[in-house]
Write an enzyme that holds these catalytic residues in place. Structure first.
Site, PDB file in Angstrom:
ATOM      1  N   GLY B 131       0.860  -1.183   0.000  1.00 12.60           N
ATOM      2  CA  GLY B 131       0.000   0.000   0.000  1.00 12.60           C
ATOM      3  C   GLY B 131       0.883   1.215   0.000  1.00 12.60           C
ATOM      4  O   GLY B 131       1.468   1.568  -1.021  1.00 12.60           O
ATOM      5  N   SER B 132       1.038   1.813   1.192  1.00 15.46           N
ATOM      6  CA  SER B 132       1.963   2.951   1.294  1.00 15.46           C
ATOM      7  C   SER B 132       3.396   2.493   0.965  1.00 15.46           C
ATOM      8  O   SER B 132       4.177   3.243   0.399  1.00 15.46           O
ATOM      9  CB  SER B 132       1.901   3.549   2.699  1.00 15.46           C
ATOM     10  OG  SER B 132       0.647   4.173   2.890  1.00 15.46           O
ATOM     11  N   ILE B 157      -8.122  -1.124  -7.033  1.00 20.32           N
ATOM     12  CA  ILE B 157      -7.765  -0.420  -8.265  1.00 20.32           C
ATOM     13  C   ILE B 157      -8.946   0.401  -8.785  1.00 20.32           C
ATOM     14  O   ILE B 157      -9.953  -0.159  -9.225  1.00 20.32           O
ATOM     15  CB  ILE B 157      -7.276  -1.402  -9.351  1.00 20.32           C
ATOM     16  CG1 ILE B 157      -6.136  -2.269  -8.798  1.00 20.32           C
ATOM     17  CG2 ILE B 157      -6.853  -0.635 -10.606  1.00 20.32           C
ATOM     18  CD1 ILE B 157      -4.956  -1.488  -8.218  1.00 20.32           C
ATOM     19  N   ARG B 243      -1.551  13.193  -7.526  1.00 22.82           N
ATOM     20  CA  ARG B 243      -1.934  13.950  -6.331  1.00 22.82           C
ATOM     21  C   ARG B 243      -2.639  15.244  -6.683  1.00 22.82           C
ATOM     22  O   ARG B 243      -3.498  15.712  -5.943  1.00 22.82           O
ATOM     23  CB  ARG B 243      -0.686  14.296  -5.523  1.00 22.82           C
ATOM     24  CG  ARG B 243      -0.185  13.155  -4.708  1.00 22.82           C
ATOM     25  CD  ARG B 243       1.043  13.577  -3.934  1.00 22.82           C
ATOM     26  NE  ARG B 243       1.850  12.406  -3.717  1.00 22.82           N
ATOM     27  CZ  ARG B 243       3.130  12.299  -4.036  1.00 22.82           C
ATOM     28  NH1 ARG B 243       3.766  13.325  -4.580  1.00 22.82           N
ATOM     29  NH2 ARG B 243       3.770  11.190  -3.813  1.00 22.82           N
ATOM     30  N   GLY B 339     -27.942  20.240   9.847  1.00 30.85           N
ATOM     31  CA  GLY B 339     -28.569  19.558  10.975  1.00 30.85           C
ATOM     32  C   GLY B 339     -29.103  18.210  10.525  1.00 30.85           C
ATOM     33  O   GLY B 339     -28.458  17.502   9.743  1.00 30.85           O
ATOM     34  N   GLY B 340     -30.283  17.857  10.988  1.00 32.53           N
ATOM     35  CA  GLY B 340     -30.860  16.552  10.679  1.00 32.53           C
ATOM     36  C   GLY B 340     -30.984  16.298   9.189  1.00 32.53           C
ATOM     37  O   GLY B 340     -30.773  15.177   8.713  1.00 32.53           O
ATOM     38  N   GLU B 363      -3.909   7.366  -3.415  1.00 33.18           N
ATOM     39  CA  GLU B 363      -2.782   8.016  -4.088  1.00 33.18           C
ATOM     40  C   GLU B 363      -1.856   8.675  -3.058  1.00 33.18           C
ATOM     41  O   GLU B 363      -1.392   9.800  -3.228  1.00 33.18           O
ATOM     42  CB  GLU B 363      -3.284   8.987  -5.164  1.00 33.18           C
ATOM     43  CG  GLU B 363      -4.089   8.208  -6.216  1.00 33.18           C
ATOM     44  CD  GLU B 363      -4.385   8.984  -7.480  1.00 33.18           C
ATOM     45  OE1 GLU B 363      -3.578   9.827  -7.866  1.00 33.18           O
ATOM     46  OE2 GLU B 363      -5.429   8.696  -8.092  1.00 33.18           O
TER      47      GLU B 363
END
Lengths: 312, 380, 248
Positions: B131-132, B157, B243, B339-340, B363
């Site tokens: 991953g990272s 992916i 990015r 709010g709600g 990414e």
């Protein structure tokens, strides 16, 4: 200081906007005459002779038997030239919107569209989709205008009898009317309806829509829908009322099971009277409603219909 | 310094905004609910040039700059984050490496169908164990005669399901570590390739996030992208540009949430006055608007640097880090303003809130962005 | 066929306008401006006609230098070139028609198509006035346009449906919403639009005085909706609608 009111006839029937326009002429003040052109205008002129006009002019001549902006504008311009009117007004119908600016062009006159009131010698009209009211000054000898029908209550006969005279028709053979293709629907058009019954997410299903339609038919109303109902495929897209759909302003708007999303409210907030029926008392629709009923529409509509039938 | 948009950029913004409002916004909630992307949108966006904004006209691109690309992703994301990432992943992660590292033959073959939107693209980089730590790849590729044979699997992916072309990173020489990785162009109709499971996600639900499976997947020898051993470099370079796309997506989501909150605060009346008249609400809106503007400046600057041919890795990391944080804040506060009503699916802010989180993850997580940024500060 | 399409720059109609506190106009700070939506239908119709049977679409916009942006946006929809009549004066429809008539005389087009109204002023006047001043026939609120030999048959949107009108060319046509589906400006077209010719002229260059026949003295806020009431039953609701509101 006198005004010429252009009344409107279509397929030999006087259009209701004619009476609102007469009312506008009276509100403006001063003397006024009426002009009515087209097939059936002789009878129409007769029907308008007790509304306080000096003279009611008409013409059924071939040149103006059917409406074209070209021939009508020329005919009106000729009468204005002859009689020296200082104002010409017509309802803001599609005919008025088509013909009056052409008349303004012929006369070199300043025009005001959608007049909703008078302020001394000046005119009031909405701009920016109704979010501003403009005060307009006209600085030409003749002012031409269309008037918004909903701003003036229809005039009633005021006694006295106007003179009735035939106007000189001027034709223009570069433009030819072919035919009308008017919509035939048992329900009125959303834009023209005086009552709209609208269905929101709360109607849930096809049965709910049927109830809304039944109420609409009882009231002679058009059916509208919120975005949610259209998204669900319960009603067609062209019935959607709202920012991205139709903007409507009927006399009475009945919102059934509509929560009142901003996008919907933007399309109906100018209705004269708004009724909201929703079982959620927190629904924002109640903030724009004149009359709110906290209830399940499925129970409220049948009862509503019963009570209305009892009156009628 | 010029902070404004050029005539062209303004027109691009207007056309993207209009397209987003008319074609995407009306179906965004339904696509989210059904977790299915309306593929006709890809075709329409392709016709308008949205699928190949910053590529030369000779390959079927629109010949515009990367800032225009960022603007388009931003505008699409302001109504539908899924649509934003479909364009962003396609463009930044697949078209970009092919354009940048591909041979003339590869570009002529693969870019026109990608840039016209005829085909979607994806990048096969992430694996269960990578991953990272992107270098820790397990997928392998070995040369067998005139073909590369790929084995392994990729997960998470974006565009994996519908993609017609995948740029895939695989190990070619294990002992060389990150220098033993290579990149390949894999048409998804290649023998031995198939799409595995589609993930069920918290947000960006309409976009496909899928597993790619390679079982003796064979591709022609000439589908090696760049040189043998360039894979890690290609992946990192690609993510630098990607990015900017995700920063633009985060920016768009945040702006969409703010737009909704501002509109609602002006209409909704409580205690006899609109919400916008309460200072508690005004402050929220003001803070979000300021953060969004800062995120926009960072994002546009990174795009501008890329356009100018400058090194922009640090700046794109800053843009993504800040835009993602802003996105989280703006969507959270938007729901608070509603709010709600913000918590239910009647208004889009509920969807925006779910969509926001991924921008801090994919990414390069926010933590990885900080590594990139700090490395530029402390490395000699 | 050469088609002249007047286009107007308007504030984004999706944003509710704010009035200046002194009522002298609207506050356009931070508001983005667009091509008047109805004019986009006009451009689309003109471009489709030209795509089918050849010719060129020429745009004209009147206003400040900012209108070049409006013209470029129109050019990105497929028009060939444009006129920018630069003036800082606020012109009413009568004056606009005078300016358009001058451009018409320079170009001698076969057809003028424009939007039925601009969504800021909602006037719906200039095209008809232009037709009158040029003594050309007109077909407003077009739903469908069919061109024949020296004439056009136009189905028009009218209250309650359509009517059909035949006019000789040259003529002035105004576009309504169902006329077509305007295309989006594709990015390659935006790139091309940047390079297309925009001829900048002043009112003096055209030799028109452009005297407005009307003047807006001020703007005010429309009245707000009065607060409503919650009724307790269907019976009470019907009673109020009949007796108080008098709408049933």
């Amino acid at each position: 200081m006198s005004t010429l009111v252009i009344a409107e006839i279509r397929q030999s029937e006087l259009r209701a906007s004619s009476y609102n326009t007469i009312a506008a002429a009276k509100a403006k003040g001063g003397d006024f005459d009426i002009l009515l052109l087209g097939k059936g205008s002789a009878a129409g002129a007769d029907a308008l002779k007790e509304f306080g006009a000096g003279t009611v002019y008409y013409s059924e001549a071939d040149a103006v038997a059917e409406y074209t902006a070209e021939s009508y504008a020329k005919t009106v311009a000729a009468l204005v030239g002859e009689k020296g009117y200082t104002a010409v007004m017509m309802g803001a119908t599609t005919t008025g919107k088509d013909m009056i600016p052409r008349l303004g062009g012929l006369l070199g006159a300043g025009m005001v569209s959608d007049v909703i009131g008078f302020d001394g010698a000046n005119y009031l009209r909405p701009m920016f989709a109704g979010n501003a009211i403009a005060t307009v000054e006209v600085n030409t000898p003749v002012a031409v205008m269309t008037v918004r029908e909903t701003a003036f209550d229809a005039a009633a006969p005021s006694g006295g009898v106007s003179a009735v005279a035939e106007a000189t028709a001027v034709g223009d053979d570069r433009a030819k009317f072919i035919e009308y293709r008017l919509t035939e629907s048992s329900r009125p058009d959303l834009g023209a309806a005086s009552i709209i019954v609208s269905a929101g997410r709360g109607v849930k299903d096809a049965d709910g829509v049927k109830q809304v339609e039944a109420l609409a038919d009882l009231l002679g109303a058009a059916v509208g829908a919120s975005r949610a109902v259209v998204d669900e495929g319960l009603l067609p897209n062209d019935l959607q009322v709202g920012q991205t759909g139709k903007i409507v302003a009927p006399d009475l708007y009945i919102a059934c099971g509509i929560s009142g999303a901003i996008q919907h409210v933007a399309g109906m907030k100018d209705s004269k009277v708004i009724v909201a029926i929703n079982k959620d008392e927190e629904a924002p629709i109640f903030e724009v409603a004149d009359y709110g009923l906290v209830a399940d529409f499925a129970k409220a509509i049948p009862e509503f219909m019963e009570k209305v039938k009892a009156i009628k | 310094m010029d902070f404004g948009l050029t005539d062209i950029q303004r027109m691009v913004r207007d056309t993207a905004r209009k397209f987003a409002a008319e074609e995407v916004a009306p179906i965004a909630a339904a696509m989210d609910k059904s977790a299915k992307f309306e593929m006709s949108l890809v075709k329409k966006m392709g016709e308008l040039g949205f699928m190949g904004v910053a590529y030369p006209e000779e390959y079927g691109g629109a010949g515009m700059d990367y800032k225009c690309y960022a603007i388009i992703v931003e505008e699409l994301s302001s109504v539908c984050a899924s649509t934003g990432v479909v364009v962003s992943a396609h463009s930044s992660l697949c078209c970009d490496p092919i354009y940048k590292f591909g041979t003339e033959e590869q570009k002529k073959k693969y870019l026109p169908p990608l840039l016209s939107g005829e085909m979607l693209g994806c990048l096969g980089l992430t694996e269960p164990g990578a991953g990272s730590d992107a270098a820790n790849q397990k997928t392998t590729a070995r040369l067998d005669g005139d073909e590369w044979v790929i084995n392994g699997s990729k997960i998470f992916i974006t565009n994996g399901g519908p993609a017609g072309v995948a740029v895939v990173i695989a190990v070619t020489e294990k002992e060389k570590g990150s220098r033993g990785l290579s990149a390949f162009i894999v048409p998804t109709d290649s023998p031995g390739f198939r799409v595995g499971k589609e993930e069920h996600k918290l947000g960006i639900r309409a976009s496909s996030t899928a597993e790619l499976l390679f079982e003796d997947c064979r591709i022609p020898k000439e589908n090696l992208l760049g040189k043998d051993g360039d894979g890690f470099k290609i992946a990192l370079t690609t993510l630098d540009g990607g990015r900017i796309g995700i920063a633009a997506q985060a920016l768009g989501i945040a702006q969409g949430a703010l737009n909704a909150a501002v509109a609602y605060s002006k209409e909704r009346v409580q205690f006899g006055k609109p919400l916008a008249a309460f200072q508690a609400i005004q402050w929220k809106l003001a803070e979000c608007a300021t953060d969004i503007d800062a995120a926009r400046l960072l994002t546009y600057r990174a795009a501008w640097m890329k356009d100018a041919g400058m090194r922009f890795g640090t700046q794109s990391a800053m843009a993504k880090l800040f835009a993602a944080e802003t996105c989280m804040k703006a969507t959270r506060e938007a729901i608070q303003v509603f709010g709600g009503y913000g918590y239910v699916d009647e208004y889009p802010v509920e969807r925006f809130y779910r969509d926001a989180k991924i921008t801090e993850i994919y990414e390069g997580t926010s933590e990885v962005q900080k590594i990139v940024i700090s490395r530029s500060l402390t490395s000699d | 066929m050469k088609i002249l399409v007047p286009v107007r720059r308007v504030p984004n109609p999706d944003i509710k306008v704010r009035l200046k506190s002194d009522g002298s106009g609207v506050d356009t700070e931070g508001v983005n401006f667009l091509v008047n939506p109805f004019d986009e239908y006009a451009i689309e119709e003109a471009v489709q006609i030209v795509e089918k049977s050849g010719g060129e679409v020429v745009l004209v916009s009147i206003g400040t230098a900012d209108c070049e942006e409006t013209l470029r946006a129109g050019l990105a929809l497929g028009a060939l070139r444009g006129w920018l009549v630069e003036t800082s004066e606020v012109l009413d429809s009568a004056a606009i028609a005078d300016v358009l008539a001058a451009v018409y005389k320079e170009e001698s087009p076969d057809l003028v198509i424009t939007g039925k109204q601009s969504v800021d002023t909602d006037n719906n006047q200039a095209a008809q006035m232009l037709a009158a001043k040029l003594d050309l026939p007109q077909a407003c609120f077009a739903f469908k346009v069919e061109l024949g030999d020296g004439k056009a048959t136009v189905e028009r949107e009218i209250d309650g449906g359509l009517d059909v009108k035949e006019i000789t060319l040259p003529a002035v046509i105004t576009a309504d919403l169902r006329l077509n589906q305007p295309r989006y400006a594709a990015l390659p077209q935006i790139m091309k639009a940047k390079r297309k010719e925009v001829k900048k002229v002043s009112l003096g260059d055209l030799g028109v005085e452009a005297k407005s026949a009307t003047k807006i003295l001020g703007l005010s806020q429309p009245p707000a909706r009065a607060a409503g009431q919650i009724v307790g039953s269907v019976e009470e609701l019907v009673d109020k609608l009949v007796n108080d509101a008098k709408v049933l």
